[in-house]
Write a protein that holds these residues in place. Structure first.
Motif, PDB file in Angstrom:
ATOM      1  N   THR A 130       0.833  -1.202   0.000  1.00 27.85           N
ATOM      2  CA  THR A 130       0.000   0.000   0.000  1.00 27.85           C
ATOM      3  C   THR A 130       0.868   1.252   0.000  1.00 27.85           C
ATOM      4  O   THR A 130       0.658   2.181  -0.785  1.00 27.85           O
ATOM      5  N   ARG A 131       1.865   1.271   0.866  1.00 24.98           N
ATOM      6  CA  ARG A 131       2.778   2.408   0.959  1.00 24.98           C
ATOM      7  C   ARG A 131       3.490   2.649  -0.367  1.00 24.98           C
ATOM      8  O   ARG A 131       3.595   3.789  -0.837  1.00 24.98           O
ATOM      9  N   ASP A 132       3.970   1.573  -0.996  1.00 27.74           N
ATOM     10  CA  ASP A 132       4.698   1.731  -2.249  1.00 27.74           C
ATOM     11  C   ASP A 132       3.782   2.174  -3.387  1.00 27.74           C
ATOM     12  O   ASP A 132       4.200   2.899  -4.292  1.00 27.74           O
ATOM     13  N   LEU A 133       2.532   1.728  -3.363  1.00 26.31           N
ATOM     14  CA  LEU A 133       1.582   2.191  -4.379  1.00 26.31           C
ATOM     15  C   LEU A 133       1.289   3.680  -4.228  1.00 26.31           C
ATOM     16  O   LEU A 133       0.994   4.366  -5.207  1.00 26.31           O
ATOM     17  N   VAL A 134       1.397   4.192  -3.011  1.00 22.30           N
ATOM     18  CA  VAL A 134       1.167   5.610  -2.764  1.00 22.30           C
ATOM     19  C   VAL A 134       2.403   6.439  -3.097  1.00 22.30           C
ATOM     20  O   VAL A 134       2.305   7.503  -3.715  1.00 22.30           O
ATOM     21  N   SER A 135       3.591   5.939  -2.709  1.00 24.18           N
ATOM     22  CA  SER A 135       4.778   6.785  -2.759  1.00 24.18           C
ATOM     23  C   SER A 135       5.786   6.472  -3.855  1.00 24.18           C
ATOM     24  O   SER A 135       6.594   7.336  -4.210  1.00 24.18           O
ATOM     25  N   SER A 136       5.777   5.266  -4.409  1.00 28.12           N
ATOM     26  CA  SER A 136       6.786   4.920  -5.405  1.00 28.12           C
ATOM     27  C   SER A 136       6.553   5.709  -6.691  1.00 28.12           C
ATOM     28  O   SER A 136       5.433   5.739  -7.207  1.00 28.12           O
TER      29      SER A 136
END
Length: 207
Positions: A130-136
């Protein structure tokens, strides 16, 4: 063979096949951009723990897919490790330690206890995605089939667990299904351009 048993094996096939699109995506694109190493570390660990749970509960349709899924998750993790040149110990110590802890919980916890334990590494792993989908800045390495399939598989396992009364899978599939639904929404927003990657804070250079 009754319909519940057949449905259990359908869940097993779907769960086993879930990691294949991500392996294919990594091999075809040659990049692990947007793929969370932590998610796949914890997928390896959960493969170990759920295999032990299946053995303890006597459900072959839990043993087979989780042992195979654990091996496929290990392959994804190996590809990510090579692509990013991650240290071997840092990459593999966590999944092995959490997996063995899961085996211990299966051996000593009451009914449903392993499900409560398993929620945490799975939620952390899918939460990392989830974090990587938001920030990557780039999510080209993420397989859309895996993102959507993860939600479908959780729904399938929930329905089977409800039918057979497996409390551990019911607990886990409920919580992780919600996280997977969020990941599907985020992936769709990123690919449509409605959500842009969140800028990471810049560290000020010394004068």
């Amino acid at each position: 063979m009754d319909l519940v048993v057949l449905w259990g094996w359908a869940c097993a096939v779907a769960g086993t096949a879930l990691s294949v699109p991500q392996v294919v995506r990594l091999l075809s694109t040659g990049t692990s951009a947007g793929v969370s190493p932590l998610l796949w570390q914890l997928n390896v660990a959960n493969g170990i723990g759920w295999t032990a749970h299946g053995l303890a509960s006597g459900h072959a349709n839990v043993v087979v897919p989780n042992s195979l899924s654990g091996l496929l998750a290990a392959l994804v993790l190996l590809l990510v490790q090579r692509d990013r040149r991650l240290p071997v110990l840092r990459t593999w110590l966590l999944p092995l330690a959490v997996g063995l802890l899961g085996v211990l919980v299966v051996a000593v916890a009451p009914e449903g206890g392993f499900g409560v334990f398993a929620v945490f590494p799975l939620a952390i792993g899918f939460g990392a995605q989830t974090r990587d989908l938001v920030s990557s800045p780039d999510i080209d390495g993420v397989s859309p089939v895996f993102v959507v399939g993860a939600l479908v598989v959780q729904a399938m396992w929930w329905s089977w667990a409800f039918l057979v009364g497996d409390l551990s899978i019911l607990i886990c599939a409920t919580v992780i299904g919600l996280v997977c639904a969020l990941n599907v929404a985020l992936w769709l927003l990123r690919r449509s351009g409605r959500l842009r990657p969140r800028a990471r804070p810049q560290v000020a250079e010394a004068a």
